[in-house]
Each structure stands twice: as structure tokens, then as C-alpha cells.
Write a protein that holds these residues in place. Structure first.
Motif, mmCIF file in Angstrom:
data_model
loop_
_atom_site.group_PDB
_atom_site.id
_atom_site.type_symbol
_atom_site.label_atom_id
_atom_site.label_comp_id
_atom_site.label_asym_id
_atom_site.label_seq_id
_atom_site.Cartn_x
_atom_site.Cartn_y
_atom_site.Cartn_z
ATOM 1 N N LYS A 207 -9.798 13.277 1.633
ATOM 2 C CA LYS A 207 -10.000 12.297 2.702
ATOM 3 C C LYS A 207 -11.478 11.966 2.934
ATOM 4 C CE LYS A 207 -5.605 12.945 3.347
ATOM 5 N NZ LYS A 207 -5.106 13.758 4.460
ATOM 6 N N THR B 164 -10.724 7.606 10.346
ATOM 7 C CA THR B 164 -9.801 6.474 10.268
ATOM 8 C C THR B 164 -8.379 6.910 9.933
ATOM 9 O OG1 THR B 164 -10.439 6.136 7.941
ATOM 10 C CG2 THR B 164 -11.595 4.817 9.606
ATOM 11 N N THR B 165 -7.442 6.002 10.242
ATOM 12 C CA THR B 165 -6.033 6.222 9.944
ATOM 13 C C THR B 165 -5.404 4.902 9.534
ATOM 14 O OG1 THR B 165 -3.967 7.209 10.767
ATOM 15 C CG2 THR B 165 -5.210 5.841 12.317
ATOM 16 N N HIS B 166 -4.175 4.964 9.027
ATOM 17 C CA HIS B 166 -3.539 3.773 8.478
ATOM 18 C C HIS B 166 -2.927 2.852 9.541
ATOM 19 C CE1 HIS B 166 -4.047 5.213 4.424
ATOM 20 N NE2 HIS B 166 -3.414 6.335 4.705
ATOM 21 N N SER C 121 0.835 -1.201 0.000
ATOM 22 C CA SER C 121 0.000 0.000 0.000
ATOM 23 C C SER C 121 0.868 1.248 0.000
ATOM 24 C CB SER C 121 -0.904 0.018 1.236
ATOM 25 O OG SER C 121 -1.579 1.246 1.322
ATOM 26 N N ASP D 205 -6.867 10.199 7.873
ATOM 27 C CA ASP D 205 -6.543 9.655 6.550
ATOM 28 C C ASP D 205 -7.814 9.327 5.785
ATOM 29 O OD1 ASP D 205 -3.675 9.659 6.738
ATOM 30 O OD2 ASP D 205 -3.866 8.051 8.198
ATOM 31 N N GLY D 206 -8.932 9.248 6.502
ATOM 32 C CA GLY D 206 -10.232 9.027 5.877
ATOM 33 C C GLY D 206 -11.332 9.385 6.852
ATOM 34 N N ALA E 70 -0.594 4.091 0.631
ATOM 35 C CA ALA E 70 -1.588 5.025 1.147
ATOM 36 C C ALA E 70 -0.989 6.064 2.090
ATOM 37 C CB ALA E 70 -2.695 4.255 1.865
ATOM 38 N N GLU E 71 0.008 5.683 2.908
ATOM 39 C CA GLU E 71 0.518 6.613 3.908
ATOM 40 C C GLU E 71 1.842 7.184 3.466
ATOM 41 O OE1 GLU E 71 1.252 7.056 8.682
ATOM 42 O OE2 GLU E 71 1.285 5.063 7.808
ATOM 43 N N ALA F 297 -9.541 4.342 5.962
ATOM 44 C CA ALA F 297 -8.258 3.675 6.155
ATOM 45 C C ALA F 297 -8.439 2.483 7.099
ATOM 46 C CB ALA F 297 -7.233 4.667 6.693
ATOM 47 N N LEU F 298 -7.344 1.875 7.508
ATOM 48 C CA LEU F 298 -7.374 0.600 8.224
ATOM 49 C C LEU F 298 -8.119 0.651 9.558
ATOM 50 C CD1 LEU F 298 -6.335 -2.354 8.648
ATOM 51 C CD2 LEU F 298 -4.305 -1.322 9.710
ATOM 52 N N GLY G 158 -13.399 8.453 2.264
ATOM 53 C CA GLY G 158 -12.425 7.359 2.304
ATOM 54 C C GLY G 158 -12.408 6.671 3.654
#
Length: 269
Positions: A227, A199-201, A77, A190-191, A79-80, A232-233, A230
Motif C-alpha cells: 500500500k 487513501t481508500t477506494h 477496476s 488502500d494507499g 483494486a478493491e 486510491a480514489l 499508492g
């Protein structure tokens, strides 16, 4: 575990603004295409092959890409982005968001908690002349930014340093946030979507920021339009825990309507 190699690589990523923007663009391109040749990169970025090889080497050393014969491909990924590269993206929107967020902070005595991130750092910059403000943060960047201003009282958490975000995370950081009460938590993301929340990664970062939000009287999320919608994890906060979202006019209007329907006050700048 933070190593000398990882921290020095992050520092190297933050070279000139022009180089940082180019490297962020390279990562975006590889994330979109999956793999790209050096020849294609030279055309896209109007840079020499030698310059781009050096950029690819730095990104590969950071584990963000994999070098191939004649180019590069995605490494898992993308993503970050490291914080040194994130600071170059969506700068105008982030400045508008930061100014709007600062306007929501009372000018009398007040305590805020700030998560790490370039947008929250922008909020801190807008508040440096506040007459009586306490800032509780796990971000090395924000603590360093606020330290020269004697009217600001800075409370720094302990914790394990994440080199990608320059944030302290884990049980020591959570313990600090659990031990204080703040009027406003200002949370980067992050989302953010109505369904997934904020959310964040990184799951450890998510737990730390969840502790920050739990002890705040209200939570303001600051996030540029990329963001919104979206996910994230890991979840930092449920949508119902967010009082205000401040974003820019590139955000998806349909998702903003969903957030409004969930009870979030949406401010578009």
C-alpha cells in the motif's frame, strides 16, 4: 444499497482458505493481464477447469470480472477486493504490523477508534486482553471480534453497510465519531503516500474515516508494504495528520523516506 444477493455472495467468497487464496490470485492475474483464458488459469493454479469455472462464476456474480468465451477479463477496476478475500493476503506481514501497533497502545485506560480492514482487525485481536480499553468502530467484523471479551467496551456506529468491507459509513457513522474523543485512531489504508496522504477506494468510507481521525489525539496508520506509495480514489487523512506508520519491510524505502521527511514516524516490522 445492501441486498441479500450481495451479502450472500460475499459470504460465498469466504469459503475455504485455499479457495480464497486462489480466487485472490485469479483477480491479481486478471488485473495484471486484463484478460486470460481458462486454459492459462488451469496451468497457473494447478486446478481443474471445472473448479476454475465455478470460481469465475462467483467472481463475475460479484461484479469483479466479466466472463468471456473461454476465460475472463477485468471489469473496470479490480483494486478493491471483498473483505473475505483480503483476509488471505500478506498474512504474515499483517500479523507483525498488528503486534507492533498494539504495543503502541497504553496499557492503562484508553480509548481507540478502529477503521475496518483485515490489518486493523488484527490489531483488535492483539488487544483483546487489554484491561481497560474502549473501542469505537464502524466495522462489523471488529465489533464481533471484540464482543466476547467483557473487559473491552465496544461502541458501534450507525450507518449504511458497505458489503465489500463490512463497514458502516455515511452521516450516522460520522456523527458517532464526531461525538466522541479518542486517544488513538488506528487507520487501515488502500494507499499511503507523502503526496496523496491516506487513501481508500470509496469516497463515503473516506469521509467516515476522516471524521474518525479528526477527533483523535493521534493517528496510527497500519498498512502492508503493497500500500505504501499508492494512491486510491479518496483521501481519508492528510499526511500531516498521521503520527505513526507501521508497515513491513517490503515497503518502498524511497517513499518511506518521503513520509519521514513529512514528519511521520515510520516503524518497519
Amino acid at each position: 444499497m445492501v441486498t441479500a444477493h450481495s451479502t450472500s455472495t460475499v459470504a460465498e467468497l469466504g469459503g475455504s482458505p485455499k479457495r480464497s487464496r486462489r480466487m485472490a490470485g485469479i483477480l491479481d492475474t486478471i488485473a495484471e493481464r486484463g484478460e486470460i483464458s481458462l486454459a492459462e488459469l488451469t496451468d497457473l493454479f494447478d486446478s481443474s477447469a471445472a473448479t476454475l469455472r465455478r470460481d469465475l462464476t462467483v467472481l463475475a456474480d460479484q461484479g469483479l470480472i466479466i466472463r468471456t468465451h473461454g476465460g475472463a477479463k477485468a471489469a473496470g477496476s479490480l483494486a478493491e477486493l471483498p473483505v473475505a478475500l483480503r483476509d488471505t493476503r500478506f498474512q504474515d506481514a499483517k500479523r507483525r504490523i498488528a503486534r507492533a501497533a498494539a504495543a503502541h497502545i497504553p496499557r492503562e485506560r484508553h480509548a481507540i477508534a478502529l477503521s475496518g480492514g483485515t490489518t486493523t482487525a488484527g490489531v483488535a485481536r492483539e488487544l483483546v486482553n487489554h484491561a481497560d480499553l474502549t473501542i469505537v468502530t464502524n466495522s462489523l467484523s471488529i465489533a464481533s471480534l471484540a464482543a466476547p471479551y467483557p473487559r473491552l467496551r465496544v461502541v458501534m456506529t450507525g450507518g449504511i453497510l458497505r458489503p465489500q468491507s463490512l463497514e458502516l459509513v455515511g452521516v450516522l457513522a460520522e456523527g458517532t465519531f464526531n461525538a466522541v474523543n479518542v486517544g488513538t485512531a488506528i487507520l487501515g489504508a488502500d494507499g499511503f503516500s507523502a503526496e496523496a496522504g491516506v487513501t481508500t477506494h470509496d469516497e463515503t468510507e473516506a469521509r467516515t474515516n476522516h471524521a474518525m481521525v479528526t477527533k483523535a489525539q493521534r493517528t496510527i496508520v497500519v498498512a502492508d508494504g503493497s500500500k505504501i506509495g499508492g494512491a486510491a480514489l479518496a483521501q481519508m487523512a492528510e499526511t500531516t495528520s498521521v503520527t505513526i506508520l507501521i508497515t513491513d519491510d517490503s515497503a518502498d524505502e524511497g517513499e518511506l523516506d518521503k513520509l519521514r521527511a513529512a514528519g511521520v514516524t515510520v516503524v518497519v516490522v
